[in-house]
Design a protein around this motif. Structure first.
Motif, PDB file in Angstrom:
ATOM      1  N   ALA A   1      -4.710   4.345  -0.503  1.00  0.00           N
ATOM      2  CA  ALA A   1      -3.549   3.862   0.009  1.00  0.00           C
ATOM      3  C   ALA A   1      -3.405   4.250   1.349  1.00  0.00           C
ATOM      4  CB  ALA A   1      -2.318   3.805  -0.919  1.00  0.00           C
ATOM      5  N   HIS A   2      -3.467   5.406   1.687  1.00  0.00           N
ATOM      6  CA  HIS A   2      -3.363   6.070   3.040  1.00  0.00           C
ATOM      7  C   HIS A   2      -4.603   5.574   3.803  1.00  0.00           C
ATOM      8  CE1 HIS A   2      -2.285   8.822   5.836  1.00  0.00           C
ATOM      9  NE2 HIS A   2      -3.545   9.297   5.964  1.00  0.00           N
ATOM     10  N   VAL A   3      -5.964   5.349   3.320  1.00  0.00           N
ATOM     11  CA  VAL A   3      -6.767   4.729   4.245  1.00  0.00           C
ATOM     12  C   VAL A   3      -6.571   3.320   4.300  1.00  0.00           C
ATOM     13  CG1 VAL A   3      -9.222   4.249   4.045  1.00  0.00           C
ATOM     14  CG2 VAL A   3      -8.764   6.463   3.288  1.00  0.00           C
ATOM     15  N   LEU A   4      -6.171   2.583   3.437  1.00  0.00           N
ATOM     16  CA  LEU A   4      -5.491   1.159   3.787  1.00  0.00           C
ATOM     17  C   LEU A   4      -4.487   1.044   4.972  1.00  0.00           C
ATOM     18  CD1 LEU A   4      -5.935  -1.880   3.206  1.00  0.00           C
ATOM     19  CD2 LEU A   4      -4.307  -1.458   1.573  1.00  0.00           C
ATOM     20  N   GLN A   5      -3.681   2.001   4.699  1.00  0.00           N
ATOM     21  CA  GLN A   5      -2.561   1.900   5.837  1.00  0.00           C
ATOM     22  C   GLN A   5      -3.007   2.195   7.252  1.00  0.00           C
ATOM     23  OE1 GLN A   5       0.444   4.445   4.451  1.00  0.00           O
ATOM     24  NE2 GLN A   5       0.264   3.929   2.350  1.00  0.00           N
ATOM     25  N   GLN A   6      -4.115   3.193   7.270  1.00  0.00           N
ATOM     26  CA  GLN A   6      -4.484   3.591   8.659  1.00  0.00           C
ATOM     27  C   GLN A   6      -5.439   2.718   9.222  1.00  0.00           C
ATOM     28  OE1 GLN A   6      -6.616   7.157   7.488  1.00  0.00           O
ATOM     29  NE2 GLN A   6      -5.052   8.337   8.622  1.00  0.00           N
ATOM     30  N   ALA A   7      -6.357   1.704   8.374  1.00  0.00           N
ATOM     31  CA  ALA A   7      -7.226   0.664   8.716  1.00  0.00           C
ATOM     32  C   ALA A   7      -6.320  -0.321   9.293  1.00  0.00           C
ATOM     33  CB  ALA A   7      -8.078   0.312   7.530  1.00  0.00           C
TER      34      ALA A   7
ATOM     35  N   ALA B   1       0.740  -1.158  -0.083  1.00  0.00           N
ATOM     36  CA  ALA B   1      -0.030   0.086   0.101  1.00  0.00           C
ATOM     37  C   ALA B   1       0.712   1.137  -0.069  1.00  0.00           C
ATOM     38  CB  ALA B   1      -0.913  -0.053   1.236  1.00  0.00           C
ATOM     39  N   LEU B   2       1.811   1.142   0.663  1.00  0.00           N
ATOM     40  CA  LEU B   2       2.991   2.311   0.755  1.00  0.00           C
ATOM     41  C   LEU B   2       3.396   2.537  -0.719  1.00  0.00           C
ATOM     42  CD1 LEU B   2       5.147   1.801   4.109  1.00  0.00           C
ATOM     43  CD2 LEU B   2       3.542   3.968   3.326  1.00  0.00           C
ATOM     44  N   LEU B   3       3.926   1.532  -1.327  1.00  0.00           N
ATOM     45  CA  LEU B   3       4.412   1.562  -2.728  1.00  0.00           C
ATOM     46  C   LEU B   3       3.402   2.082  -3.761  1.00  0.00           C
ATOM     47  CD1 LEU B   3       6.486  -1.681  -2.916  1.00  0.00           C
ATOM     48  CD2 LEU B   3       7.193   0.540  -2.466  1.00  0.00           C
ATOM     49  N   TYR B   4       2.149   1.405  -3.598  1.00  0.00           N
ATOM     50  CA  TYR B   4       1.074   1.958  -4.232  1.00  0.00           C
ATOM     51  C   TYR B   4       0.887   3.570  -4.225  1.00  0.00           C
ATOM     52  CZ  TYR B   4      -3.466   1.991  -6.574  1.00  0.00           C
ATOM     53  OH  TYR B   4      -4.600   2.518  -7.283  1.00  0.00           O
ATOM     54  N   GLY B   5       0.845   3.843  -2.977  1.00  0.00           N
ATOM     55  CA  GLY B   5       0.502   5.411  -2.795  1.00  0.00           C
ATOM     56  C   GLY B   5       1.570   6.226  -3.232  1.00  0.00           C
TER      57      GLY B   5
ATOM     58  N   TYR C   1       1.545   7.827  -6.825  1.00  0.00           N
ATOM     59  CA  TYR C   1       0.381   8.869  -6.809  1.00  0.00           C
ATOM     60  C   TYR C   1       1.040  10.217  -6.169  1.00  0.00           C
ATOM     61  CZ  TYR C   1      -2.844   5.579  -8.601  1.00  0.00           C
ATOM     62  OH  TYR C   1      -3.286   4.564  -9.384  1.00  0.00           O
ATOM     63  N   VAL C   2       0.534  11.379  -6.830  1.00  0.00           N
ATOM     64  CA  VAL C   2       0.727  12.539  -6.056  1.00  0.00           C
ATOM     65  C   VAL C   2      -0.300  12.765  -4.782  1.00  0.00           C
ATOM     66  CG1 VAL C   2       1.727  13.700  -8.154  1.00  0.00           C
ATOM     67  CG2 VAL C   2      -0.785  13.975  -7.589  1.00  0.00           C
ATOM     68  N   ASN C   3       0.284  13.378  -3.828  1.00  0.00           N
ATOM     69  CA  ASN C   3      -0.613  13.644  -2.830  1.00  0.00           C
ATOM     70  C   ASN C   3      -1.750  14.278  -3.044  1.00  0.00           C
ATOM     71  OD1 ASN C   3      -1.494  14.390  -0.330  1.00  0.00           O
ATOM     72  ND2 ASN C   3       0.110  15.275   0.418  1.00  0.00           N
ATOM     73  N   GLY C   4      -2.946  13.635  -2.617  1.00  0.00           N
ATOM     74  CA  GLY C   4      -4.536  14.093  -3.113  1.00  0.00           C
ATOM     75  C   GLY C   4      -5.068  13.515  -4.149  1.00  0.00           C
TER      76      GLY C   4
END
Length: 56
Positions: A26-32, A9-13, A16-19
């Motif tokens: 990816a950020h939501v998945l990491q937080q989950a 998920a980190l690599l996937y995120g 992409y550019v922020n936003g």
């Protein structure tokens, strides 16, 4: 396995550019995954990649 999922998920995120939608997903998945780890173990960083501890 959750640690690998978080890593990918980190690599996937990062691809992409922020936003962008992919970055946000990816950020939501990491937080989950971090919340899941905290629920199971009490350690939010349980699935985080850790550096090797062996000397070299």
């Amino acid at each position: 396995m959750a640690g690998q999922t978080r890593h990918y998920a980190l690599l996937y995120g990062a691809s992409y550019v922020n936003g962008a939608a992919g970055y946000d997903a990816a950020h939501v998945l990491q937080q989950a995954l971090d919340g899941f780890a905290e629920h199971l173990t009490g350690d939010k960083q349980f699935f985080w990649s850790k550096p090797h501890t062996a000397g070299g």
